[in-house]
Motif scaffolding. Structure first.
Motif, PDB file in Angstrom:
ATOM      1  N   SER A 161     -35.268   3.948  64.837  1.00 35.17           N
ATOM      2  CA  SER A 161     -34.136   4.690  64.302  1.00 35.17           C
ATOM      3  C   SER A 161     -33.635   4.077  63.000  1.00 35.17           C
ATOM      4  CB  SER A 161     -33.030   4.694  65.361  1.00 35.17           C
ATOM      5  OG  SER A 161     -31.838   5.189  64.844  1.00 35.17           O
ATOM      6  N   GLN A 217     -22.687  12.636  59.702  1.00 31.46           N
ATOM      7  CA  GLN A 217     -24.075  13.054  59.867  1.00 31.46           C
ATOM      8  C   GLN A 217     -24.240  13.914  61.125  1.00 31.46           C
ATOM      9  OE1 GLN A 217     -26.943   9.865  60.735  1.00 31.46           O
ATOM     10  NE2 GLN A 217     -27.898  10.353  58.786  1.00 31.46           N
ATOM     11  N   GLU A 233     -33.494  11.235  61.225  1.00 26.73           N
ATOM     12  CA  GLU A 233     -32.778  10.896  62.442  1.00 26.73           C
ATOM     13  C   GLU A 233     -33.684  11.011  63.656  1.00 26.73           C
ATOM     14  OE1 GLU A 233     -29.039  13.164  62.715  1.00 26.73           O
ATOM     15  OE2 GLU A 233     -29.255  13.385  60.558  1.00 26.73           O
ATOM     16  N   ALA A 243     -33.871   5.826  59.370  1.00 28.75           N
ATOM     17  CA  ALA A 243     -32.601   6.144  58.708  1.00 28.75           C
ATOM     18  C   ALA A 243     -32.679   5.848  57.214  1.00 28.75           C
ATOM     19  CB  ALA A 243     -31.462   5.350  59.350  1.00 28.75           C
ATOM     20  N   LEU A 276     -21.928   7.957  60.426  1.00 30.34           N
ATOM     21  CA  LEU A 276     -22.630   8.553  61.555  1.00 30.34           C
ATOM     22  C   LEU A 276     -21.964   9.841  62.020  1.00 30.34           C
ATOM     23  CD1 LEU A 276     -24.844   8.226  63.669  1.00 30.34           C
ATOM     24  CD2 LEU A 276     -23.270   6.832  65.012  1.00 30.34           C
ATOM     25  N   GLY A 294     -26.249   8.698  68.321  1.00 25.82           N
ATOM     26  CA  GLY A 294     -26.291   7.829  67.151  1.00 25.82           C
ATOM     27  C   GLY A 294     -25.623   6.506  67.445  1.00 25.82           C
TER      28      GLY A 294
END
Lengths: 337, 337
Positions: A86, B114, A95, A90, B111, B99
Motif C-alpha cells: 500500500s 482521498q 490505492e 501510494a 486519507l 486506509g
DNA sequence: TTGAAAGCGCTAACAC
DNA sequence: GTGTTAGCGCTTTCAA
C-alpha cells in the motif's frame, strides 16, 4: 447534514468558467492560468466540493485501484505485506482495495469476482491455489495478476514469493546439525491454510530425504491457529511422542504457545525439547527464550510486488512476460534451539 | 492477455437482446423471463463478462462502499474491528474501503479526502481527534460519520467507543485493592497515539484522585510501540523508580516485553513487581504468567458500528440523530498482578 | 416481458 | 488559456 454532493458544474457556475476549466484546475499538468486555478480551488474548497473519482474513473477507464486478497486481515504477516504494498503504491497515486477470504478458496472466488467488478488495474492474490473459476476469471481479467507468498508450479501470471516447503528443509538441516534426529511437527494439517500445509509437506519430505522418521506429526485444527492451539498441541506431543528432541511449529505464534506450555509443565527449552517456528514475528525475538525461526521478509514481498505492478503497468501494453521473483528467506537461530 | 474488458453491449449482441435486458438479467428482482435470464448469464460467463461496478455506481449514485481509516493495518485491535465491520457489512452487500494514517492526523486528512473522492456511503474513523479541515470535510460529506475507539466530548456525528481514560482508573482501582500504591506507567507519552495518551492521562488523573503519586512515568517513544519498547522501558523503570510495586503498560504487547525483561533479569512477577496491560491480546491470556489486562471488545466495536451504519442508511433521509454507543470494557485479572 | 432514450459527473479531442 | 461536443457503461424512465 444530507445535502447532495456538489459537482464541477456548481463550482463552474460559482467561478463563472466552464466545467472543463474546473476540471483542468484540478489536474496537475494542464493548461490553466495560475490565477484561474487558484481562484477555482478556493471557490471549490469554500463550496465543500469534493472531486468525484467514480465519474473520472468511468470516463478515463482508470481507477487507480490495485485489488488484493488475503486469507485474513488479522495476521501480522499479511498486514505487513499489504502495508508495504500500500505504501509503495501510494507513491504512484494508487490505492489498495483489500478483501479477505477467510482461508477458503470458495470464498476467494466470490471475493475475486467482487473485486474485479471495481475494475482494478492489477490484482494481487495470496497463495497459489485457487478454484478453476477463480483462475479463469483472473486470466480473463486483462490486468496484471500477481500470486504471492508461494511459488506455484503453474502460476497464473506473475509470482512474488518463496517455497514454503523449502524453508522447512532448511530448518530440518539446522536442527540436524545441532545433533537432533527425533523431530516433530505441529500444524499444517488442513488444506485451508495452503502455505501451512506446504510447510508440513516440506518437513515430511526433508525428513525422509535425510533418512529420518517423519511420522511425529501433531494436528492443530482449522486456521487461524495461534498460541492457544500451540499450547494444547504441545501437550499432545509430550503424550504421543515423549521421545521427541525438537518440534517445528507451523508458525511462531504456535511455537510461543508451545513454549509457554513447556514453562507451565517445567519442561526446559531447549534442554528437554527444542522449539522452532516460522515467520520471524516480533515475539520470536523477544520471548524468553527467543524462538528459532524463518524470516520470509513479508514487507519485502509487498514492496517487490508493488514495484513489479508499477513496472508492468508502465510498460505500454504489457510488453513484459510473466515474472517469477523468488524472495530469499533467512533462518534466525535463537535460544530455543 | 490484454483484451479490453467486455461490456453489456457485447453480451447483448451475443444474446440478441437489448442492453437493458442484460442489465435486468443481472439484477435480483427485475422482470426478465427466467429462460432469458439463464441464457444471458451463460453467454456472459462464456464471454468472460464481468459487471462494471464503476459505471453502475455513477448512474445510481451508490457505491456500496464504507470508508474506514485506522492508524495502522498491522495492529490486532484495529484488524479485529475492521474484520468484524467488514463481515457485518458484507451481509448487506457493502464493502469496506480501508486506509491507514500512520498515527498522524495530517496524513489522516489526506486519507479522508482521498476516501471521500470514492463516494463512500458512510465513513468510519478511528479516534476522536482530527485536524480542523478533516472535521469540516467529514461534516460536509453528507454521509454518516462514525468515530470509534474513543468517546469524544464533541463528536462529529456518531460515536461507537469507550473512554480510554476510564479503563485506566479501573486498573488503578484493581491494583490498589491488591494493596499496591507505588504504581508506574509505561507509554502514552506522545500525542500521535491519542488513545495511548488518553490512557496515560487517565492513569495520572486516577492516581491523583486517590491521593497517590502519579509521577512514575516512563516514555516509550513514537508509535507503533510494542514488545521491544516494553522491554527497554522496563529497564528504565527499574533504574528510575526502583521502589515501584506495579506497572501499568499502555498495551499488552508492551507489558509482555516488560515481562520478558523481568524474566531475563530474574525479577519475579508479580512478587517483585506486578505488571498490567491493555487490550486483551491473545498473548495476555497465554504468556507465563498471564497478564492482567482490559478487554475493550474490538470486534464488538466493529459489529456495532456496522449495525449503526446500516440502520442510519436504511432510515430514509437520516431521520436518526447522532448516536453515542458506549462499549463496555472488562478487567481481566490474571497471574501477573 | 422487452426496448429506446436520456443522463449520472467527469475528461479526451478538437475548436477558437 | 478556455470552451464545446461527445461519450465512458451502466440504469431510470417511459413506451410498447
Amino acid at each position: 447534514m444530507q445535502h447532495s454532493a456538489k459537482t464541477m458544474k456548481d463550482v463552474a457556475l460559482a467561478a463563472r468558467v466552464s466545467v472543463m476549466t474546473v476540471s483542468r484546475a484540478f489536474k496537475q499538468d494542464s493548461s490553466v492560468s495560475e490565477a484561474t486555478r487558484a481562484r477555482i480551488r478556493i471557490i471549490a474548497e469554500d463550496l465543500g466540493y469534493v472531486f468525484d473519482a467514480t465519474a473520472a474513473n468511468l470516463r478515463t477507464q482508470k481507477t487507480n485501484f490495485v485489488a488484493v486478497t488475503v486469507p485474513s486481515i488479522n495476521n501480522a504477516h499479511f498486514a505487513d505485506t499489504v502495508g508495504a504494498l500500500s505504501d509503495s503504491l501510494a507513491q504512484a497515486g494508487m490505492e489498495v482495495l483489500l478483501g479477505h477470504s477467510g482461508y477458503d478458496v470458495a470464498q476467494e472466488e466470490v471475493l475475486v469476482e467482487q473485486l474485479l467488478r471495481r475494475r482494478p488495474e492489477a490484482i494481487v492474490v495470496t497463495g497459489g491455489r485457487h478454484t478453476e473459476r477463480t483462475r479463469k476469471m483472473l486470466l480473463n481479467a486483462g490486468i496484471p495478476v500477481v500470486e504471492t507468498w508461494d511459488l506455484p508450479d503453474d502460476p497464473i501470471e506473475h509470482v512474488v514469493g518463496f517455497s514454503n516447503a523449502a524453508t522447512m528443509a532448511g530448518m530440518v538441516d539446522y536442527l540436524v546439525a545441532k545433533g537432533m534426529a527425533r523431530i516433530a511437527f505441529i500444524g499444517g494439517d488442513t488444506d485451508s491454510d495452503t502455505r501451512g500445509a506446504d510447510r508440513r509437506r516440506g518437513f515430511v519430505a526433508a525428513m525422509q530425504a535425510r533418512g529420518l522418521d517423519a511420522s511425529r506429526l501433531i494436528g492443530a485444527g482449522k486456521p487461524p491457529i495461534s498460541m492457544r492451539e500451540g499450547a494444547s498441541a504441545l501437550g499432545q506431543l509430550l503424550n504421543d511422542f515423549p521421545d521427541a528432541q525438537a518440534v517445528i511449529c507451523v508458525s511462531d505464534l504456535v511455537a510461543f504457545g508451545a513454549l509457554t506450555e513447556c514453562q507451565r509443565r517445567g519442561v526446559r527449552v531447549p534442554q528437554d525439547i527444542a522449539i522452532a517456528g516460522f515467520g520471524a514475528y516480533e515475539i520470536a525475538g523477544i520471548s524468553h527464550p527467543t524462538i528459532t525461526t524463518i524470516n520470509p521478509h513479508p514487507r519485502l514481498i509487498g514492496t517487490q510486488t508493488a514495484e513489479l505492478i508499477l513496472q508492468v503497468l508502465d510498460t505500454a501494453s504489457g510488453r513484459i512476460g510473466p515474472q517469477r521473483l523468488e524472495i530469499n528467506w533467512d533462518l534466525q537461530g535463537a535460544e530455543s534451539a
